[in-house]
Design a protein around this motif. Sequence first.
Motif, PDB file in Angstrom:
ATOM      1  N   GLY A 295     119.708  66.249  32.558  1.00 52.76           N
ATOM      2  CA  GLY A 295     120.500  66.746  31.441  1.00 52.76           C
ATOM      3  C   GLY A 295     119.872  66.449  30.097  1.00 52.76           C
ATOM      4  O   GLY A 295     120.569  66.132  29.122  1.00 52.76           O
ATOM      5  N   LEU A 296     118.541  66.570  30.000  1.00 50.66           N
ATOM      6  CA  LEU A 296     117.838  66.267  28.753  1.00 50.66           C
ATOM      7  C   LEU A 296     117.946  67.427  27.765  1.00 50.66           C
ATOM      8  O   LEU A 296     117.949  68.600  28.158  1.00 50.66           O
ATOM      9  N   THR A 297     118.028  67.081  26.494  1.00 54.99           N
ATOM     10  CA  THR A 297     118.181  68.073  25.426  1.00 54.99           C
ATOM     11  C   THR A 297     117.295  67.683  24.254  1.00 54.99           C
ATOM     12  O   THR A 297     117.341  66.536  23.793  1.00 54.99           O
ATOM     13  N   ARG A 298     116.472  68.626  23.777  1.00 53.84           N
ATOM     14  CA  ARG A 298     115.611  68.376  22.616  1.00 53.84           C
ATOM     15  C   ARG A 298     116.330  68.784  21.330  1.00 53.84           C
ATOM     16  O   ARG A 298     116.831  69.912  21.238  1.00 53.84           O
ATOM     17  N   ILE A 299     116.367  67.875  20.383  1.00 52.24           N
ATOM     18  CA  ILE A 299     116.996  68.146  19.090  1.00 52.24           C
ATOM     19  C   ILE A 299     115.960  67.928  17.995  1.00 52.24           C
ATOM     20  O   ILE A 299     115.314  66.873  17.937  1.00 52.24           O
ATOM     21  N   TYR A 300     115.806  68.926  17.117  1.00 52.05           N
ATOM     22  CA  TYR A 300     114.876  68.819  15.984  1.00 52.05           C
ATOM     23  C   TYR A 300     115.679  68.467  14.728  1.00 52.05           C
ATOM     24  O   TYR A 300     116.726  69.064  14.454  1.00 52.05           O
ATOM     25  N   THR A 301     115.169  67.514  13.974  1.00 54.89           N
ATOM     26  CA  THR A 301     115.863  67.078  12.757  1.00 54.89           C
ATOM     27  C   THR A 301     115.163  67.643  11.526  1.00 54.89           C
ATOM     28  O   THR A 301     113.963  67.957  11.554  1.00 54.89           O
ATOM     29  N   LYS A 302     115.921  67.787  10.444  1.00 59.81           N
ATOM     30  CA  LYS A 302     115.350  68.254   9.179  1.00 59.81           C
ATOM     31  C   LYS A 302     116.021  67.557   8.009  1.00 59.81           C
ATOM     32  O   LYS A 302     117.191  67.160   8.090  1.00 59.81           O
ATOM     33  N   ARG A 303     115.246  67.386   6.960  1.00 57.20           N
ATOM     34  CA  ARG A 303     115.781  66.867   5.707  1.00 57.20           C
ATOM     35  C   ARG A 303     116.195  68.032   4.810  1.00 57.20           C
ATOM     36  O   ARG A 303     115.735  69.161   4.993  1.00 57.20           O
ATOM     37  N   LYS A 304     117.028  67.745   3.835  1.00 49.10           N
ATOM     38  CA  LYS A 304     117.508  68.781   2.933  1.00 49.10           C
ATOM     39  C   LYS A 304     116.347  69.362   2.127  1.00 49.10           C
ATOM     40  O   LYS A 304     115.554  68.631   1.534  1.00 49.10           O
TER      41      LYS A 304
END
Length: 419
Positions: free
Chosen positions: A301-310
């Motif tokens: 149940g792995l999920t990749r999440i990409y983060t971003k700054r404003k």
Amino acid sequence: MGVMEKIKEIEAEMARTQKNKATNYHLGTLKAKLAKLRNELLIEQGGGGSGGPSEGFDVARLGDARVALIGFPSVGKSTLQCKLTGTESEAAAYEFTTLTCIPGTMHYKGSKVQVLDLPGIIEGAAHGKGRGKEVIACARNADAILIVLDAGKEGLNRHREILETELETVGIRLNQRPPDVTFNKKSTGGVRFSSTVPLTKLGPDPEKMAIQIMREYKISSADLLAREDITVDQLVDVIVGNRVYKPACYFYNKIDTITIEEVDQLARMPHSLVGSVHKRFNVGEPDEEDALKAMIWRYLGLTRIYTKRKGQHPDLAEPVVLSAVRKGTTVLSLCQNISTQMLRDFNFAMVWGKSAKHNPQRCGINHPLEDEDVVQIVTKTNSQQRQDKNYQAMVQGFSDKYHKKKAEARKKKQGKLRG
């Protein structure tokens, strides 16, 4: 009479008892006694709670998830781990080549999955035969279990059934979810039993069955609420309370030694994948994508999440990998993986991707995320933080930490001048 003799006696009695409404309560009591005796046997084998893991099986938890390879000797576990991770593990044509736990890391879709190559187990491992106790202890601590089977031997030896029984005996439930039952022990007040659905699997009087099972564990006062139609085995699991629920997939190796009809029959088994490490069927090199890696990814149940700054582009090079088996795949899980301070100062999240109804969507902390979503965390402003009831204590904590660090630096500098 020893514990093993009692277990065999109860198993024999259950085998010769007919299953009908008249014997329902008797069978339920026998199952409760059997679970209790097996628990006692595990405690005895644990050496009275020595606390330390066995030599060669103490492996530090690394990566985003952990998978344990379980199987009989000489089914190809070490060679399979080499193909998944690139780790060199001794492989030979004789049994019990692997004697300790060999860890390796599988890289797939930006995630790091720890793969444990465990020694082969035999029938009776749950009762301490071979190194079964240590192997099963590693399996309990894994996030998922990959059961490796020899396709050429499965038709005659029933290895899959034997391994499932061994894991079931020590309280590992494969591909099941915990029953939706609330159970709370009390000191007084007796047993209060209730349910929100009709209970058809506990006999004509479910409350009587539950009280009988609790009596075996010397529980005279408790609250039990069932929200689903549970079986006697599930009720025993809830009362015992030490069961673990693991996703498991089955890999039938060496399919090049059987006929196409047998391959088709094995491929239709639930949670199963057929292949051959030697012939590279459904198994590739460590840096290649293949069906087995995809199956492990799905069951974890792995999920990749990409983060971003404003005001910046998202970081697509290093995703944050969340696991449904560990902390979950919500915005809360993302904050816990990144920083506890971010969780404390969380205001809302902006989400782009499959989980958003529109791009971007403003979401709360319990919003479920999907694979390859892009998330921007927006923290509270200074004025919002001041309105928090714990703001003064937080400021005082930061102040104390700053002055303590400053005093330690001054003391260290004075020590150098005196020296």
